[in-house]
Design a protein around this motif. Structure first.
Motif, PDB file in Angstrom:
ATOM      1  N   HIS A 168      -5.393   2.596   7.878  1.00 31.28           N
ATOM      2  CA  HIS A 168      -4.583   2.430   6.675  1.00 31.28           C
ATOM      3  C   HIS A 168      -4.851   1.052   6.085  1.00 31.28           C
ATOM      4  CE1 HIS A 168      -0.649   3.262   4.476  1.00 31.28           C
ATOM      5  NE2 HIS A 168      -1.006   2.033   4.094  1.00 31.28           N
ATOM      6  N   VAL A 169      -5.187   1.039   4.793  1.00 31.88           N
ATOM      7  CA  VAL A 169      -5.412  -0.234   4.098  1.00 31.88           C
ATOM      8  C   VAL A 169      -4.480  -0.282   2.891  1.00 31.88           C
ATOM      9  CG1 VAL A 169      -7.084  -1.629   2.810  1.00 31.88           C
ATOM     10  CG2 VAL A 169      -7.830  -0.349   4.824  1.00 31.88           C
ATOM     11  N   HIS A 170      -3.718  -1.366   2.748  1.00 32.02           N
ATOM     12  CA  HIS A 170      -2.868  -1.540   1.570  1.00 32.02           C
ATOM     13  C   HIS A 170      -3.737  -2.095   0.454  1.00 32.02           C
ATOM     14  CE1 HIS A 170       0.202  -0.939   4.517  1.00 32.02           C
ATOM     15  NE2 HIS A 170      -0.065  -2.081   5.121  1.00 32.02           N
ATOM     16  N   CYS A 213      -2.284   2.882  -1.348  1.00 29.55           N
ATOM     17  CA  CYS A 213      -2.762   2.834   0.028  1.00 29.55           C
ATOM     18  C   CYS A 213      -4.021   3.676   0.146  1.00 29.55           C
ATOM     19  CB  CYS A 213      -1.726   3.409   0.991  1.00 29.55           C
ATOM     20  SG  CYS A 213      -0.129   2.597   0.905  1.00 29.55           S
TER      21      CYS A 213
HETATM   22 NI    NI Z   1      -0.149   0.875   2.531  1.00 31.90          NI
END
Ligand code: NI
Length: 139
Positions: free
Chosen positions: A89-91, A97
């Motif tokens: 998961h990458v913001h 996201c």
């Molecule tokens: Ni995120």
């Protein structure tokens, strides 16, 4: 290997974009680029029709503020816990996201999983990549 020549017509604007793209990728002629694209297209289409076991990724972007999409996506992933081997998961920014799931299992189930994710409201993009697991097809 014998080759057959085919003539393909392009609108000039499309051809210019294509030429710019393949040049940036290092191709020195259109034929090689078109052959690679056709090979990949055939491989992907074969995999999408294939039955049995597959391996690959699902990459998707969603707005985590949109309704209960985060909860729904988590629920789907738990339903398919046997197929999902890892998730990243990458913001991207304050709202968006990116998630990448590494998946393996029955191709039919993997396609259903990708469909369940991509059909959620709040999911902006979703791409399923399947690769040959056992019987790699030579094209
Ligand atoms: Ni995120």
């Amino acid at each position: 290997m014998p080759v057959e020549r085919v003539g393909v017509s392009f609108e000039p604007e499309l051809l210019r974009k294509f030429d710019d793209l393949i040049r940036s990728k290092g191709y020195t002629n259109r034929s090689e680029a078109i052959r690679d694209i056709v090979r990949e297209y055939i491989m992907n289409e074969n995999l999408m029709r294939e039955e049995g076991q597959g391996i690959g990724t699902i990459t998707f972007i969603y707005n985590h503020d949109f309704s209960d999409v985060t909860h729904r996506l988590m629920h789907i992933q738990h339903e398919y816990h046997l197929e999902i081997y890892s998730s990243t998961h990458v913001h991207i920014d304050k709202e968006l996201c990116l998630e990448v799931l590494v998946i393996r299992g029955d191709i039919e189930n993997l396609k259903k999983l990708a469909g369940a994710i991509s059909s959620q409201k709040g999911v902006k993009h979703c791409r399923l990549i399947l690769l040959p697991l056992s019987s790699a097809k030579e094209i």
